[in-house]
Design a protein around this motif. Structure first.
Motif, PDB file in Angstrom:
ATOM      1  N   ILE A   1       8.712   0.376  34.631  1.00  0.00           N
ATOM      2  CA  ILE A   1       8.476   1.491  33.725  1.00  0.00           C
ATOM      3  C   ILE A   1       7.477   1.027  32.673  1.00  0.00           C
ATOM      4  O   ILE A   1       7.669  -0.012  32.037  1.00  0.00           O
ATOM      5  N   VAL A   2       6.403   1.827  32.480  1.00  0.00           N
ATOM      6  CA  VAL A   2       5.342   1.486  31.532  1.00  0.00           C
ATOM      7  C   VAL A   2       5.160   2.646  30.567  1.00  0.00           C
ATOM      8  O   VAL A   2       4.881   3.782  31.000  1.00  0.00           O
ATOM      9  N   TYR A   3       5.325   2.398  29.256  1.00  0.00           N
ATOM     10  CA  TYR A   3       5.090   3.390  28.209  1.00  0.00           C
ATOM     11  C   TYR A   3       3.765   3.054  27.523  1.00  0.00           C
ATOM     12  O   TYR A   3       3.566   1.923  27.053  1.00  0.00           O
ATOM     13  N   ASP A   4       2.887   4.064  27.464  1.00  0.00           N
ATOM     14  CA  ASP A   4       1.572   3.896  26.852  1.00  0.00           C
ATOM     15  C   ASP A   4       1.562   4.592  25.491  1.00  0.00           C
ATOM     16  O   ASP A   4       1.653   5.824  25.416  1.00  0.00           O
ATOM     17  N   HIS A   5       1.439   3.798  24.407  1.00  0.00           N
ATOM     18  CA  HIS A   5       1.443   4.341  23.041  1.00  0.00           C
ATOM     19  C   HIS A   5       0.079   4.211  22.376  1.00  0.00           C
ATOM     20  O   HIS A   5      -0.008   4.243  21.140  1.00  0.00           O
ATOM     21  N   ARG A   6      -0.968   4.090  23.152  1.00  0.00           N
ATOM     22  CA  ARG A   6      -2.274   3.837  22.551  1.00  0.00           C
ATOM     23  C   ARG A   6      -2.835   5.056  21.825  1.00  0.00           C
ATOM     24  O   ARG A   6      -3.714   4.924  20.994  1.00  0.00           O
ATOM     25  N   LYS A   7      -2.345   6.259  22.116  1.00  0.00           N
ATOM     26  CA  LYS A   7      -2.790   7.458  21.398  1.00  0.00           C
ATOM     27  C   LYS A   7      -1.979   7.728  20.138  1.00  0.00           C
ATOM     28  O   LYS A   7      -2.268   8.681  19.411  1.00  0.00           O
ATOM     29  N   ASN A   8      -0.950   6.920  19.890  1.00  0.00           N
ATOM     30  CA  ASN A   8      -0.126   7.052  18.677  1.00  0.00           C
ATOM     31  C   ASN A   8       0.482   8.448  18.525  1.00  0.00           C
ATOM     32  O   ASN A   8       0.512   9.014  17.426  1.00  0.00           O
ATOM     33  N   ASP A   9       0.944   9.031  19.619  1.00  0.00           N
ATOM     34  CA  ASP A   9       1.597  10.341  19.543  1.00  0.00           C
ATOM     35  C   ASP A   9       2.948  10.352  20.240  1.00  0.00           C
ATOM     36  O   ASP A   9       3.405  11.384  20.723  1.00  0.00           O
ATOM     37  N   GLY A  10       3.595   9.193  20.331  1.00  0.00           N
ATOM     38  CA  GLY A  10       4.925   9.135  20.909  1.00  0.00           C
ATOM     39  C   GLY A  10       4.913   8.757  22.372  1.00  0.00           C
ATOM     40  O   GLY A  10       3.895   8.349  22.949  1.00  0.00           O
ATOM     41  N   ASN A  11       6.098   8.910  22.991  1.00  0.00           N
ATOM     42  CA  ASN A  11       6.261   8.551  24.409  1.00  0.00           C
ATOM     43  C   ASN A  11       5.833   9.736  25.281  1.00  0.00           C
ATOM     44  O   ASN A  11       6.658  10.415  25.889  1.00  0.00           O
ATOM     45  N   LYS A  12       4.532   9.961  25.320  1.00  0.00           N
ATOM     46  CA  LYS A  12       4.034  11.110  26.075  1.00  0.00           C
ATOM     47  C   LYS A  12       3.267  10.711  27.320  1.00  0.00           C
ATOM     48  O   LYS A  12       2.807  11.562  28.064  1.00  0.00           O
ATOM     49  N   GLU A  13       3.115   9.405  27.547  1.00  0.00           N
ATOM     50  CA  GLU A  13       2.485   8.921  28.770  1.00  0.00           C
ATOM     51  C   GLU A  13       3.380   7.831  29.355  1.00  0.00           C
ATOM     52  O   GLU A  13       3.491   6.753  28.765  1.00  0.00           O
ATOM     53  N   VAL A  14       4.010   8.144  30.473  1.00  0.00           N
ATOM     54  CA  VAL A  14       4.973   7.239  31.098  1.00  0.00           C
ATOM     55  C   VAL A  14       4.594   7.079  32.566  1.00  0.00           C
ATOM     56  O   VAL A  14       4.255   8.070  33.238  1.00  0.00           O
ATOM     57  N   THR A  15       4.660   5.852  33.027  1.00  0.00           N
ATOM     58  CA  THR A  15       4.411   5.549  34.437  1.00  0.00           C
ATOM     59  C   THR A  15       5.637   4.868  35.003  1.00  0.00           C
ATOM     60  O   THR A  15       6.104   3.862  34.442  1.00  0.00           O
ATOM     61  N   ILE A  16       6.153   5.419  36.106  1.00  0.00           N
ATOM     62  CA  ILE A  16       7.331   4.872  36.780  1.00  0.00           C
ATOM     63  C   ILE A  16       6.942   4.547  38.206  1.00  0.00           C
ATOM     64  O   ILE A  16       6.329   5.370  38.893  1.00  0.00           O
ATOM     65  N   ALA A  17       7.285   3.318  38.635  1.00  0.00           N
ATOM     66  CA  ALA A  17       6.946   2.889  39.989  1.00  0.00           C
ATOM     67  C   ALA A  17       8.142   2.220  40.617  1.00  0.00           C
ATOM     68  O   ALA A  17       8.978   1.615  39.926  1.00  0.00           O
ATOM     69  N   ASP A  18       8.206   2.335  41.957  1.00  0.00           N
ATOM     70  CA  ASP A  18       9.311   1.713  42.694  1.00  0.00           C
ATOM     71  C   ASP A  18       9.156   0.201  42.756  1.00  0.00           C
ATOM     72  O   ASP A  18      10.142  -0.533  42.671  1.00  0.00           O
ATOM     73  N   SER A  19       7.952  -0.286  42.886  1.00  0.00           N
ATOM     74  CA  SER A  19       7.678  -1.721  42.955  1.00  0.00           C
ATOM     75  C   SER A  19       6.259  -1.973  42.481  1.00  0.00           C
ATOM     76  O   SER A  19       5.486  -1.027  42.247  1.00  0.00           O
ATOM     77  N   GLY A  20       5.934  -3.237  42.341  1.00  0.00           N
ATOM     78  CA  GLY A  20       4.595  -3.576  41.883  1.00  0.00           C
ATOM     79  C   GLY A  20       4.338  -5.066  41.918  1.00  0.00           C
ATOM     80  O   GLY A  20       5.235  -5.871  42.207  1.00  0.00           O
ATOM     81  N   ARG A  21       3.073  -5.390  41.604  1.00  0.00           N
ATOM     82  CA  ARG A  21       2.648  -6.795  41.543  1.00  0.00           C
ATOM     83  C   ARG A  21       1.929  -7.015  40.216  1.00  0.00           C
ATOM     84  O   ARG A  21       1.195  -6.143  39.738  1.00  0.00           O
ATOM     85  N   MET A  22       2.123  -8.166  39.655  1.00  0.00           N
ATOM     86  CA  MET A  22       1.535  -8.492  38.346  1.00  0.00           C
ATOM     87  C   MET A  22       0.764  -9.789  38.464  1.00  0.00           C
ATOM     88  O   MET A  22       1.265 -10.784  39.015  1.00  0.00           O
ATOM     89  N   GLN A  23      -0.481  -9.814  37.940  1.00  0.00           N
ATOM     90  CA  GLN A  23      -1.289 -11.025  37.947  1.00  0.00           C
ATOM     91  C   GLN A  23      -2.358 -10.919  36.865  1.00  0.00           C
ATOM     92  O   GLN A  23      -2.749  -9.820  36.469  1.00  0.00           O
ATOM     93  N   THR A  24      -2.821 -12.073  36.391  1.00  0.00           N
ATOM     94  CA  THR A  24      -3.887 -12.128  35.380  1.00  0.00           C
ATOM     95  C   THR A  24      -5.209 -12.365  36.074  1.00  0.00           C
ATOM     96  O   THR A  24      -5.289 -13.092  37.074  1.00  0.00           O
ATOM     97  N   ILE A  25      -6.261 -11.772  35.545  1.00  0.00           N
ATOM     98  CA  ILE A  25      -7.593 -11.878  36.134  1.00  0.00           C
ATOM     99  C   ILE A  25      -8.598 -12.265  35.056  1.00  0.00           C
ATOM    100  O   ILE A  25      -8.306 -12.172  33.852  1.00  0.00           O
ATOM    101  N   LEU A  26      -9.782 -12.696  35.505  1.00  0.00           N
ATOM    102  CA  LEU A  26     -10.899 -13.039  34.618  1.00  0.00           C
ATOM    103  C   LEU A  26     -10.475 -14.040  33.550  1.00  0.00           C
ATOM    104  O   LEU A  26     -10.523 -13.782  32.344  1.00  0.00           O
ATOM    105  N   ASN A  27     -10.049 -15.182  34.036  1.00  0.00           N
ATOM    106  CA  ASN A  27      -9.679 -16.298  33.159  1.00  0.00           C
ATOM    107  C   ASN A  27      -8.560 -15.908  32.196  1.00  0.00           C
ATOM    108  O   ASN A  27      -8.589 -16.250  30.991  1.00  0.00           O
ATOM    109  N   GLU A  28      -7.571 -15.173  32.750  1.00  0.00           N
ATOM    110  CA  GLU A  28      -6.376 -14.769  32.016  1.00  0.00           C
ATOM    111  C   GLU A  28      -6.698 -13.908  30.788  1.00  0.00           C
ATOM    112  O   GLU A  28      -5.938 -13.887  29.819  1.00  0.00           O
ATOM    113  N   ARG A  29      -7.786 -13.189  30.854  1.00  0.00           N
ATOM    114  CA  ARG A  29      -8.132 -12.287  29.751  1.00  0.00           C
ATOM    115  C   ARG A  29      -7.560 -10.883  29.953  1.00  0.00           C
ATOM    116  O   ARG A  29      -7.455 -10.128  28.990  1.00  0.00           O
TER     117      ARG A  29
END
Length: 602
Positions: free
Chosen positions: A175-203
């Motif tokens: 579950i990912v909540y995006d608060h970058r617009k500063n207007d509350g929990n109005k953008e939510v992403t829900i996924a069954d599974s996923g993969r996480m990794q860092t790219i471009l020299n961990e930037r």
């Protein structure tokens, strides 16, 4: 003798190197334990940790060297005494002082090395270590997603993972909540599974999400474009399904930014002798400026009373005022001395002759010629100059009289009419006294009381601020002076510790790490406590700076000279027979004195 010197040096250098490394390691661990919470969990690389440990290890050298000298000298002479090698040296005619000479020369070299380390290496290492430690403290903790908990380390992003597989990449129930617009929990992403990794020299952090939904809550696009106000009926909810999507987050805030070292280099432990001299001079000048300003602006504190009161400046303040005034006027004096002649004087040609110039008389104004007629002679009329006295005609007399009657305006100063002051009526003493009494009998108004109280508070505040500023500068001055003396005192501690350890080892006659280690720890604790107490007293101003800093070295030096004297006479300070014999002597002395008192006649 060379073989004997090599034997004694070899018995000392080996234990010294080992004990020095051990002591540095112990002191490094003690220092790093204080910052363990600030370092752990930051995801630091080995190079950064190595730099931090190395700089702190160099920072502990001034403390490690005296302790290593004390412990190694105890071990060396304890081993020589335990194997009767020291007894054989004395039996061959070599005194104990001569046996200590090679190690003493080596310790003198160590003192020079310790001074170089205290003056050059330690300030640089302290600057590097504490600036790097500050940057580590400011760095965010490493990205660490835990199962069943929200992670808020990324700015304006909240992530929750219900299950994390051992590989550290595969995730489940994201579950990912995006608060970058500063207007509350109005953008939510829900996924069954996923993969996480860092790219471009961990930037950047990349999420690959599978089989999920993206929910977005907000007003319709038409209303946002037109600019209509939002209401409950205008809110919309959109849902989009995806089989696979990618989300990338910026991890630049997780990178460690290095701060400029100039913000840390004013600390006393990061300054060498030359820089400390400059700091001491600057702080002393600030103190004198504060004191001088207090005396110069003191008359402005009072409007009427004490304005003509003179306060004699202290001798040091007066000398500083004279010095500051002379320094301020010095550039102007140099300009006056080196001033070149004006360029106009250089362009004037020299006079042709040296003769004195002739005086030029003013020309007399020539008058018009007057024609004089003689009736008796037939000769033509003769022109005469104004110098000839002739009788003016009637016409000229009339013209002259008219000119005299005409008012003439002259540019002269106006006539000053003296002002006669009014005559003063003499006032009697009783009248003056009555006026004074009437003034003093008047009751002051509320405004007068309030003004006087405000002025008193203002004067009090100014004096308190001046005293507080002087006190703060004085404390800072003492701090720099303590560090200046400490560079020399910590280097000289190697000699004091050697004079304690070597004779004490010769008296104990036991090597190894048992008794020498305990004795060295005991004396090191005494040295540390005396140093801290002396610096505290010196900083508070109870004792002088030199007394507070050098007190520990001086006391340990006296103790070392006492042990050296006892070792030369083969005193048995650590044997029970020595103290029993001393107790018997004291008991016999008291007995003799008691019998002498009884024998006296009453």
């Amino acid at each position: 003798m060379k073989k004997l010197d090599k034997l004694i040096l070899s018995a000392f250098i080996g234990p010294f190197l080992i004990t020095f490394l051990v002591v540095v390691f112990i002191l490094l661990n003690v220092n790093m334990l204080k910052y363990f919470d600030d370092i752990i969990g930051k995801g630091l690389d080995y190079w950064t940790l190595g730099q931090l440990f190395f700089h702190f290890a160099v920072f502990t050298v001034p403390t490690a060297l005296p302790l290593a000298v004390l412990l190694s000298s105890l071990i060396a002479f304890g081993n020589l005494g335990e194997h009767f090698e020291l007894t054989a040296i004395k039996a061959s005619g070599v005194s104990l002082v001569r046996a200590l000479l090679p190690i003493f020369v080596f310790v003198l070299g160590l003192t020079v090395v310790a001074f170089y380390a205290n003056n050059d290496l330690v300030p640089k290492a302290a600057l590097e270590a504490y600036s790097l430690l500050y940057d580590i403290k400011q760095k965010k903790p490493a990205l660490d997603l835990r199962e069943g908990a929200f992670y808020n380390g990324i700015n304006d992003i909240s992530i929750k993972v219900n299950k994390k597989f051992p590989d550290g990449i595969t995730l489940k129930d994201v579950i990912v909540y995006d608060h970058r617009k500063n207007d509350g929990n109005k953008e939510v992403t829900i996924a069954d599974s996923g993969r996480m990794q860092t790219i471009l020299n961990e930037r950047y952090l990349k999420f690959e999400l599978f089989n999920g939904y993206n929910y977005t809550e907000g007003a319709s696009n038409e209303r946002e474009v037109v600019g209509q106000k939002r209401n409950k009926n205008s809110e919309t909810l959109s849902r989009s399904k995806f089989n696979k999507t990618q989300v990338v987050f910026d991890l630049s805030s997780f990178q460690m930014d290095r701060t400029d070292k100039k913000w840390f280099q004013n600390n006393r432990i990061m300054r060498n002798l030359g820089q400390l001299d400059g700091d001491i001079d600057s702080v002393h000048r600030e103190i004198m400026n504060q004191r001088l300003s207090h005396y110069l602006y003191r008359p402005s504190y009072f409007n009427f009373y004490f304005r003509k009161d003179t306060v004699i400046m202290p001798s040091d303040v007066w000398a500083y005022k004279h010095y500051r005034d002379s320094i301020t006027a010095l550039p102007y004096r140099d300009k006056i001395k080196t001033r070149e002649p004006q360029p106009v004087a250089q362009t004037l040609p020299p006079p042709a002759k040296t003769e004195e110039p002739k005086k030029v008389e003013p020309k007399k104004q020539e008058s018009k010629p007057v024609v004089v007629r003689k009736p008796d002679n037939d000769k033509p009329p003769v022109k005469s100059s104004a110098s000839i006295k002739t009788k003016p005609s009637n016409r000229f007399n009339k013209l002259n009289a008219a000119v005299k009657r005409r008012p003439v305006k002259y540019k002269t100063q106006p006539k000053v009419i003296p002002v006669v002051p009014p005559r003063k009526v003499p006032v009697s003493d009783s009248t003056i006294q009555a006026k004074i009494d009437s003034v003093f009998k008047l009751e002051p108004r509320q405004e007068v009381w309030q003004g006087a109280a405000n002025m008193a508070r203002q004067v009090k505040s100014q004096v308190e601020n001046a005293n507080s500023s002087i006190e703060n500068y004085t404390t800072e001055l003492r701090t720099f002076q303590i560090q200046w003396h400490k560079i020399f005192a910590s280097s000289f501690a190697c000699i004091a510790m050697f004079l304690i350890g070597a004779p004490l080892g010769a008296i104990i006659k036991r090597g190894g790490l048992g008794v020498p280690f305990l004795v060295s720890i005991l004396f090191f604790i005494i040295y540390y406590v005396l140093t801290m107490q002396g610096e505290k007293l010196a900083k508070q101003g109870n004792v002088s700076i030199a007394t507070g800093v050098w007190m520990a070295d001086f006391l340990l030096l006296l103790t070392g000279m006492f042990f050296l004297r006892q070792a030369r006479i083969d005193a048995r300070l650590f044997e029970a027979d020595f103290y029993s014999v001393a107790a018997d002597k004291i008991k016999r002395w008291f007995t003799k004195r008691k019998d002498a008192r009884k024998a006296q006649p009453v």
